[in-house]
Every structure is written in structure tokens, then in C-alpha cells.
Design a protein around this motif. Structure first.
Motif, PDB file in Angstrom:
ATOM      1  N   GLY A 205      -4.594 -55.466-137.503  1.00 21.69           N
ATOM      2  CA  GLY A 205      -6.053 -55.084-137.006  1.00 21.69           C
ATOM      3  C   GLY A 205      -5.740 -53.791-136.334  1.00 21.69           C
ATOM      4  O   GLY A 205      -6.352 -52.848-136.725  1.00 21.69           O
ATOM      5  N   ILE A 206      -4.510 -53.811-135.387  1.00 19.60           N
ATOM      6  CA  ILE A 206      -4.329 -52.534-134.655  1.00 19.60           C
ATOM      7  C   ILE A 206      -3.884 -51.533-135.617  1.00 19.60           C
ATOM      8  O   ILE A 206      -4.385 -50.196-135.660  1.00 19.60           O
TER       9      ILE A 206
ATOM     10  N   LEU B  77      -8.585 -50.945-130.667  1.00 20.51           N
ATOM     11  CA  LEU B  77      -8.740 -52.149-131.535  1.00 20.51           C
ATOM     12  C   LEU B  77      -9.970 -52.667-131.399  1.00 20.51           C
ATOM     13  O   LEU B  77     -10.758 -52.665-132.438  1.00 20.51           O
TER      14      LEU B  77
ATOM     15  N   THR C 169      -2.596 -46.229-118.256  1.00 24.32           N
ATOM     16  CA  THR C 169      -3.689 -45.491-118.323  1.00 24.32           C
ATOM     17  C   THR C 169      -4.379 -45.250-117.076  1.00 24.32           C
ATOM     18  O   THR C 169      -4.685 -43.908-116.718  1.00 24.32           O
TER      19      THR C 169
ATOM     20  N   SER D 276      -2.239 -51.563-122.950  1.00 26.63           N
ATOM     21  CA  SER D 276      -3.401 -52.154-123.091  1.00 26.63           C
ATOM     22  C   SER D 276      -4.483 -51.246-123.817  1.00 26.63           C
ATOM     23  O   SER D 276      -5.580 -51.533-124.502  1.00 26.63           O
ATOM     24  N   ILE D 277      -4.260 -49.935-123.583  1.00 25.77           N
ATOM     25  CA  ILE D 277      -5.551 -49.050-124.133  1.00 25.77           C
ATOM     26  C   ILE D 277      -5.671 -49.111-125.667  1.00 25.77           C
ATOM     27  O   ILE D 277      -6.603 -49.145-126.206  1.00 25.77           O
ATOM     28  N   VAL D 278      -4.299 -49.438-126.367  1.00 26.40           N
ATOM     29  CA  VAL D 278      -4.414 -49.499-127.749  1.00 26.40           C
ATOM     30  C   VAL D 278      -5.168 -50.816-128.149  1.00 26.40           C
ATOM     31  O   VAL D 278      -5.754 -50.717-129.161  1.00 26.40           O
ATOM     32  N   PHE D 279      -5.271 -51.918-127.271  1.00 23.21           N
ATOM     33  CA  PHE D 279      -6.123 -53.008-127.648  1.00 23.21           C
ATOM     34  C   PHE D 279      -7.735 -52.540-127.480  1.00 23.21           C
ATOM     35  O   PHE D 279      -8.422 -53.113-128.331  1.00 23.21           O
TER      36      PHE D 279
ATOM     37  N   SER E 231      -6.725 -50.256-138.027  1.00 25.06           N
ATOM     38  CA  SER E 231      -7.874 -49.336-137.505  1.00 25.06           C
ATOM     39  C   SER E 231      -7.204 -48.089-137.052  1.00 25.06           C
ATOM     40  O   SER E 231      -8.162 -46.978-136.962  1.00 25.06           O
TER      41      SER E 231
END
Lengths: 490, 444
Positions: A214-215, B277, A414, B271-274, A218
């Protein structure tokens, strides 16, 4: 909530099937469980699994596929002329969805009757006012094509849901019957149930693969879409980051280099803080500290890793930033403009990374065999000489691995950079300047009411792809180093 | 004697080195040793120092969020005043006038002379008339007897009392004027302005950008709670099932290898990649509602799964093979051995890992930014359990971020206060995990 009801009905069928299966196999065995192949509960379980699993799987797939089909067919209903210049198909479609939801709401509250909701000739103005009376959020006047599309959307969804309910219930009943047919004393129920359970276990384990898929999908699809709108070479080698805010202007400069530089610079500052402190802490904890000191200091240091990053972000923005400005700012040395800067984010991120470096290195240093220390002491070396010349070289691959993992954590971080590093993308060497990172720009490009078809929003996926590839490479490299050199001293 | 004569014969040579006197090189080495040790100690102390600074700044900046400045007035409304006020055109205005008279009387009784008008009261208290009117309309039996009202003061009154707003820096505006500060001083010395515990911060919902005083974290706690329900309901069964397969059943083949590599890589994906997604798959592709705890829960589930799988596998591995052998020996199938014997024995470890995974998920912010949980003003509690999953809401860390990103500095205090609440939740979860581990840990 029809889906909840459907779920409950299927569960009900499965539970009823369980007990029916029990009763039937008991009858077939003449009431004596010694005549059965398996324990009675397996016969019941067989019925329940056959009733519930296929039906629920079908429901899941249906729920995923139906919105796509409906959206496509509704999208075909909207002529290009109905899409305003400042808008896009996606925005019109979400307006359609809102209108359809509003109609449901209006029907429930009685401000609109069913014949009006389904009448294609209905007056759009009247419908709009009725929807607004019912408290639905309709941003603007509903136009004729939107109204018709919304009606068709509702109709298709309703029909789809009814059809799905019917098919799912029938499938559950058929499954239950199939299971009940097998509820005979000589049926090998345990083998069947166990292989079904095993399939479920395999399915659960495959979710990890699905997630990665999925990652990757997308990211890849949206990145390709982005490169169709914006040349890849300008993205990878552009030195200017200036997205236009007008929405769909083609005048944006979307070069990734300033962002990558910001990311690496901040990570570098963070590692410059975390590596010395973390390493010395690990050495002290594993070689010098008494047991009581170790049992207190190690968990306390690890608390730093358990604190959510939003806390560090706020700490950078509201505590460290103002503090640094008061020292280096206009009242102090005069080299810092604002609290948000590379040094602020780097410092705080470094604090966050201390336990990553120290815990991993601590484990690795502990894993160096005692015989090597004893050999070194026997030759007359002091403790620090042993550590520097014997233990650290022996543990080096592991320590490098730990540092690489910390670096990958720093690159993907982040919240600290969003709050602490500022928003200006620039290529500068001054650590007191505000800079921005890949992660911070992903956030700023994808939050707000962005149109997902514009290059300004799609660039976030290309940035995500870059980030994913870099962190993945770092992790794989770290694991490779650790694995390759790990057994050398065993 | 022999010895003595021998030693006296040859004069003792001066020894180059004495064991009692350190030569320069040894001194240098010992100093280096001491220095090295000091570096280590310093590193630990620096780490702990940061921890203390963090804790102190959280507590110092966050605690004020839990109290609020209130204007505590004793107010008596007679039956006649009530009917007169209800008969007027601007009813709340009439109540306000009565309140002002009462405050003036109280101040005069204490010998404090301050001139103020209705505008000043409105700047201090917002519109108090509405609150008074609501109270008396609901409780008519209170008419005639004194009732104590605690009216929330405006955020600038708060700011003046905590030193955020100073007399020198104040510019006259429609929010506050210099003359109001005299009134505040007088009210403080008359004990009318006091500080009280701010229940609204814990139970209330977010307010708009213009009302920092009324902002509460309660609604987003509920949002977080529903998200954690989703995470728990999905990640525990899926994680346990996946670990059981990998640890107990999986054959050594490519497929198994692929799964294992995937899990260890997913644990390290930012986590930002999740979040990306979640945005692409759940919102763009499946059209699930934006900002809904359901979507947040799904994204966090995918994020926590690797953590849970890794810890579950470790605790399954720690159950000794003799247990499995014994079960197989009395005729259990492999599946029965695992589900009836190994899994119950591994359960404490699994639960500990799950709680720690949940705690991680609870504090995660970045993925929530992308699925639209930020900037959404959660103005109330969701109505009903199903709405709790599907209706837009905020979550604790997202709410904290929203406050931190607002321009008004009085929201920062709320953000710190929110962090205290978040950390209390995390601490509780971790303590439960530690207790579970201590109580049920078994050494084989």
C-alpha cells in the motif's frame, strides 16, 4: 447503520449455526461423544467459520469496490462544462457527495420527502434551501448536473447496499448449510477447522506485506502523476522551493535540494548532539556505573525516547527557541533572527535521539565478551585504554548500526521540525537560519484544502517517496552492517 | 647479618622507579582515566539535565491551564427585579446592569473607589448577562436569596494577572483598556477576582481562535479514546495471529522471509509515510470520512502492528518447548498446543507489548496531520458510539498541535496543559505495563 446490522445478522447466523451443528453431530453420534472424530466444538466451529468468513470477506470487498464503481459512474454524469474554472472534477464530486449526504439528512428530518429526493426535475434552488434547513453543509448553490449526479449517487449506493445485504446474507446461510451437512460423527472437523484457522493466521501475517505494498503503490502512482505534471529533473536538481499558492498556477518551483539540505543539516546537528552524549553515556553505564546507578539512570534516559514528539516540538518552539534567541538574538550576539532555526530543531532532536544511541550502544558494548576486557587488563591497560582500544573497536559495527538507525529516525522526524525549524526553504550554511525539511513540507503541502490533482499537492508524494527510499536504504544498510560483523567475536 | 653486610658492601643504587611515587607517564594515564570517566558521568548528567528541564518547563507552563481566573460575585435578584428584567427589550443587558450595581456596592462596602462602566465589565467578563439569565430561568427558587456566581474572566485578565499582559505594553483596544487594569486591581484586592480550578479545560471542547479561555481538551480525549479502541480491536488480534503464524507454523521459505523483512522494515518507516498511506488509501481511494477517529485508528494500527508483532514473538519464544512437547505428547494437535497452552502462558508479555504499542500510538501526531485531524475545531462530544468512530473529531496530540499553531500566545498555555494530560495517560499506560510484567513475568 445497515453495515452494523448486516454484521450482526451474519454473526447471528454463525452463532446459530454453531449450536445447530453441535446438536446435529450429537444426534448423528447417538448422543455419545466418543463416537465422533473430533471434539463437538469443532463441528460447531466448522459451521460458524463457513457461515461467517466468506460472507464477511465478501462484505469487506464489496465495501471497498462499490464506492469506486459508483464514483466512476457518477463522475461520467458530470459534463466538463459543469466544472468551474477555479474548480476541478474532484471538488465537484465531493460537492456531489455532500449533497447526497444532505439529502439523506433532510429525508431523516422530514424537510424533504422521498419523491422529491428522487425527482430529476426537482428545482435545484428549492433543494438547496431544504438541505440547508436540515443543517447539511452545502457550500454553495447546487446546480442541475450536481443535483442529478447526487440523485444518481444516492440511488446507486442504495441499490448497491440492498444488493450487498441480500447477497451477504444468502452467502452466510449457504455457508451455514454447507457446514451443517458436514456435521456427521465421522467428519474430520478438527482438521478442517484447523486448516481454516491457519489460513486466517497466514492472512494476518500477510497484512505486513499488504501495508508495504500500500505504501509503495500509493507513493509510486502519485509520484508518477506528479512527474507527468512537473519534470523530474527540475524536482531532483532544482535549487529553489517556491510553490505558488494560487492553486493551479504552473509557476511553482519545486526543487527538492533545499529541503534535502535542510533535512541533512538538522539531522547533522542532532547527531552531533546525540552521538557524543549517547556514546559516553553508554560507555559509562556499561563499564563504570555501579548496579544501582545503572538501574536508575538507564530507565530515566529511556524516558526521553518514550516522550511523544509533539512534546519535543512544543519544547523547541516555546522553550529552546526563545532561550537561544535571548543568547544569540538581537539582545545578545545578534546572529539569530527568530526562535525557529536549524540549531533549535537540531538541539531538541539531538536530545530525543540520546536514548536511541545510548541504549543500542549499551547493548552492543555489553555483548563484547568479558575475556577481551580481561586480556587487556592483564596487559596493564587502564579501564579507559581498554575501552578505547579494545571494546569500542570490537563494538564499532554495532555502534555504527545504532548511529545509522538514529540518523534514519532523525531524517523521518516530523513534529520537531514542523514546530521548531521554520518554514523557509533555503540553502544556507548558517545554523541560526530558519530552514525546512522534507517532512515539514509534506505536512504543509498536504494539509489544508489542497486540490489533490495539482502539482503543489502531488509533490508531497514525491517527497514522501524520497524520504521512504532514504530511510529504507539507511535501515537496510544498518542491518547489513550489524549482521555482517556481529558474529566476529562470538 | 649476612644480608646486612651484603647490603652495606654495595651501596644501594638509586632506583629509577618507586612503587610509591608515580612517574609522569602513569600520572598522565591516570589523569586520562579520570577524565574519561568524568566525560561519561557528564554525558549521563546532561541527559538527565535535559529530562529535568523538559519536565520543569512542562509543569511550569502547563499548570496554569488547569486554573482559570474567575470573577466570584455574590448576586441577589429579587422577584421584582426578575420580572422587570424579563419585561425589557434587551433582557441580558438588564441583568448586566443589575450585576454592575452589585459589584459597585461590594467595592464601595470595602472602601474601594473605582469608576467603571458596562463596557469595562463586558471587556472583563464577556457577556455575563446571558449566564445570569439562564441560571434564574432554570432555578426560579433562587430568586431573593444570594447566589454565588463564578464567572470566567477574559483571557487578557488572565494575562494581566500572570504577567503576560503588562501595563506598559498595553494598548487601548476593544479587548482591554488601561483603565480596566485599575478595576482589575480593585477587584483582586476585594477578593472578587480569584483563581479556581478549570474543569472546563479537562471536560470541555475546543473553542474558536478568539476564545482561548474556553478551550478544553475533553472532546479530543474522546477522539483519542475511539482511535485507541480501533487500534486495540485490530492490532491485538491481527498482531497475535501474525506472530503465532510466524513463530509456530511458518515453514522456512521465501514467503516467510518476505514477511519478516517487511515487518522489520515497517518498524523503521517514518510515521509521516504512514500518514501518506492513510491519505492515499483510506481517504482518496476508499472515500472514508476525513478527520474521523476510524481512519486515524486504521493508520495507527498499521503503525503499531510491527511493534506488537515483535514483542509478541519475543514472548512466544520465551515459552519453553517442553510445554509444547507435553501438549503434543498427550494428543493435542499443534493448533491446540499453541492456543490452549503456549498462548495463555505468553499472554502477560503480549499484553505488556500491546500497551506499550498503544502508548506509542496515542502520542503519535504526524500521521494525524495528513488525514485532516488538525485544524478541525472539535466543538463538542460526538453524539453516540457510532458517530464517535465516523464523525470528524480531533485527537489529543492533534489538538495540542492545533493550539501550538495558533497565533494567540494564550493558547500555548493550553498546549502545555494538554501535554500534561497526554503524559498522564502515557504514564498510566506504562505503569500498567510495568505492573503486568512484574506480576506475571515467569522465569522458566
Amino acid at each position: 447503520m445497515p453495515i452494523l446490522w448486516l454484521f450482526l445478522i451474519v454473526s447471528g447466523i454463525a452463532i446459530a449455526g454453531y449450536y445447530l451443528g453441535l446438536a446435529r453431530v450429537m444426534r448423528s453420534a447417538g448422543g455419545d461423544r466418543r463416537h465422533m472424530h473430533s471434539l463437538p466444538s469443532y463441528y460447531g466451529g466448522n459451521v460458524a467459520i463457513k457461515a461467517a468468513v466468506p460472507a464477511l470477506l465478501l462484505m469487506l470487498v464489496w465495501l471497498l469496490v462499490q464506492p469506486m464503481i459508483v464514483n466512476n459512474s457518477v463522475s461520467a454524469l458530470i459534463p466538463d462544462s459543469a466544472i468551474a474554472d477555479a474548480s476541478s472534477r474532484g471538488l465537484v464530486l465531493s460537492e456531489v457527495r455532500r449533497a447526497a449526504d444532505g439529502m439523506d439528512r433532510a429525508l431523516a428530518q422530514g424537510t424533504m420527502d422521498a419523491s422529491m429526493a428522487n425527482d430529476p426535475q426537482a428545482d435545484p434552488d428549492d433543494v438547496t434551501s431544504r438541505l440547508q434547513d436540515a443543517g447539511a453543509i452545502v457550500t454553495s448553490q447546487i446546480t442541475q448536473p450536481v443535483l442529478n449526479a447526487a440523485q444518481s449517487y444516492r440511488m446507486q449506493n442504495q441499490r448497491g447496499n440492498q444488493f450487498m445485504s441480500g447477497v451477504v446474507i444468502v452467502l452466510a446461510l449457504l455457508g451455514a448449510l454447507w457446514g451443517l451437512r458436514g456435521a456427521q460423527a465421522d467428519f474430520r472437523a478438527r482438521n478442517v477447522v484447523e486448516s481454516a484457522v491457519k489460513m486466517l493466521l497466514i492472512g494476518a501475517a500477510s497484512i505486513a506485506i499488504l501495508t508495504t505494498l500500500g505504501i509503495v503503490l500509493s507513493l509510486v502512482f502519485n509520484t508518477i502523476e506528479f512527474f507527468r505534471l512537473y519534470p523530474a529533473s527540475d524536482f531532483f536538481f532544482g535549487t529553489n522551493w517556491a510553490p505558488s499558492f494560487s492553486g493551479r498556477g504552473g509557476s511553482s518551483d519545486l526543487g527538492v535540494l533545499p529541503l534535502l539540505w535542510g533535512t541533512f543539516y538538522i539531522s547533522l546537528v542532532a547527531l552531533a548532539v546525540a552521538i557524543p552524549i549517547g556514546l559516553f553515556a553508554a560507555v559509562y553505564l556499561s563499564e563504570y556505573a555501579s548496579n544501582s546507578v545503572r538501574s536508575v539512570a538507564k530507565p530515566l534516559l529511556e524516558v526521553l525516547a518514550g516522550i511523544p514528539t509533539i512534546v519535543y516540538g512544543l519544547f523547541a518552539l516555546l522553550t529552546v527557541g526563545p532561550l537561544l534567541v535571548s543568547v544569540f538574538g538581537r539582545d545578545g550576539l545578534g546572529i539569530m533572527q527568530a526562535g525557529t532555526a536549524v540549531i533549535t530543531a537540531g538541539l531538541v532532536m539531538g536530545v530525543m535521539l540520546i536514548p536511541f544511541v545510548s541504549s543500542l550502544s549499551d547493548d552492543i558494548i555489553n555483548a563484547v565478551p568479558q575475556a577481551m576486557r580481561d586480556g587487556s587488563y592483564g596487559l596493564g591497560a587502564t579501564k579507559s585504554e581498554t575501552i578505547r582500544q579494545v571494546i569500542l573497536p570490537a563494538a564499532l559495527p554495532g555502534i555504527v548500526g545504532a548511529i545509522l538507525l538514529a540518523a534514519s529516525r532523525a531524517i523521518g522526524e516530523t513534529m520537531i521540525v514542523v514546530l521548531g525549524a521554520g518554514a523557509a526553504a533555503r540553502l544556507s550554511l548558517n545554523p541560526f537560519d530558519a530552514m525546512t525539511t522534507v517532512t515539514a513540507k509534506i505536512v504543509s503541502q498536504l494539509t489544508g484544502d489542497a486540490d489533490f490533482a495539482s502539482p503543489e499537492a502531488l509533490v508531497a508524494f514525491a517527497l514522501g517517496m524520497t524520504l521512504f527510499v532514504i530511510t529504507l536504504a539507511l535501515n537496510v544498510f544498518a542491518l547489513y552492517i550489524v549482521r555482517k560483523y556481529r558474529e566476529q567475536y562470538d | 647479618m649476612y644480608d646486612a653486610s651484603l647490603s652495606s658492601g654495595a651501596a644501594p643504587k638509586p632506583r629509577g622507579k618507586s612503587l610509591l611515587v608515580q612517574d609522569a607517564r602513569t600520572r598522565k594515564r591516570n589523569a586520562a582515566e579520570k577524565r574519561f570517566r568524568a566525560y561519561g558521568m557528564t554525558a549521563i548528567l546532561i541527559g538527565l539535565f535535559f529530562l529535568v528541564v523538559l519536565a520543569v518547563s512542562i509543569i511550569r507552563s502547563g499548570v496554569p491551564a488547569f486554573t482559570q481566573t474567575v470573577v466570584d460575585v455574590e448576586f441577589t435578584l429579587t422577584e421584582e427585579q426578575y420580572t422587570a428584567a424579563e419585561g425589557e427589550l434587551f433582557k441580558t443587558k438588564a441583568y448586566e446592569g443589575l450585576l454592575i450595581e452589585q459589584i459597585r456596592d461590594t467595592l464601595e462596602a470595602r472602601g474601594l473607589e473605582v469608576a467603571f462602566d458596562a463596557g469595562a465589565i463586558e471587556r472583563l467578563l464577556g457577556k455575563p448577562g446571558g449566564t445570569l439569565r439562564e441560571h434564574y430561568r432554570a432555578n426560579e427558587q433562587d430568586l431573593g436569596s444570594p447566589v454565588s456566581f463564578k464567572l470566567a474572566a477574559a483571557s487578557r485578565v488572565d494575562g494581566y494577572l500572570t504577567g503576560r499582559v503588562t501595563r506598559e505594553a498595553l494598548q487601548d483596544s476593544r479587548f482591554m483598556q488601561a483603565s480596566d487594569l485599575d478595576l482589575i486591581d480593585a477587584l483582586v484586592s476585594a477578593d472578587i477576582i480569584t483563581r479556581a480550578f478549570n474543569w472546563n479545560f479537562i471536560t470541555g471542547a475546543d473553542s474558536g481562535v478568539d476564545n482561548p479561555g474556553g478551550a478544553g481538551i475533553g472532546a479530543s480525549v474522546i477522539g483519542s479514546f475511539f482511535m485507541m479502541l480501533v487500534v486495540l480491536a485490530l492490532s491485538l488480534p491481527i498482531g497475535v495471529a501474525a506472530s503465532i503464524y510466524l513463530e509456530e507454523f511458518a515453514p522456512q521459505n521465501r514467503f516467510t522471509d518476505l514477511i519478516e523483512v517487511n515487518i522489520s522494515n515497517l518498524a523503521a518507516v517514518p510515521s509521516i509515510v504512514f500518514g501518506i498511506l492513510g491519505l492515499a488509501v483510506f481517504i482518496q481511494f476508499m472515500h472514508l470520512p476525513q478527520s474521523a477517529p476510524l481512519v486515524g485508528g486504521l493508520v495507527l494500527t498499521l503503525m503499531t502492528l510491527p511493534t506488537i508483532i515483535i514483542s509478541t514473538r519475543a514472548s512466544l519464544k520465551s515459552v519453553p518447548p517442553s510445554i509444547r512437547d507435553a501438549a503434543l505428547g498427550v494428543g493435542a494437535s499443534k493448533m491446540q498446543a499453541v492456543f490452549h497452552h503456549v498462548l495463555p502462558l505468553a499472554m502477560p508479555g503480549i499484553l505488556t507489548g500491546t500497551i506499550i504499542g498503544l502508548a506509542q500510538a496515542l502520542g503519535e501526531t504526524a500521521p494525524l496531520l495528513l488525514i485532516g485531524m488538525v485544524g478541525f475545531v472539535a466543538r463538542g462530544y460526538p453524539d453516540g458510539v457510532l458517530a464517535g468512530f465516523t464523525e470528524p473529531n480531533s485527537a489529543m496530540p492533534a489538538q495540542i498541535y492545533t493550539w501550538a499553531a495558533r497565533a494567540d500566545a494564550s493558547f500555548y498555555e493550553k498546549a502545555w496543559g494538554g501535554i500534561i494530560i497526554l503524559l498522564i495517560f502515557l504514564l498510566t499506560m506504562n505503569i500498567i505495563a510495568i505492573i503486568l510484567r512484574r506480576r506475571f513475568e515467569r522465569r522458566w
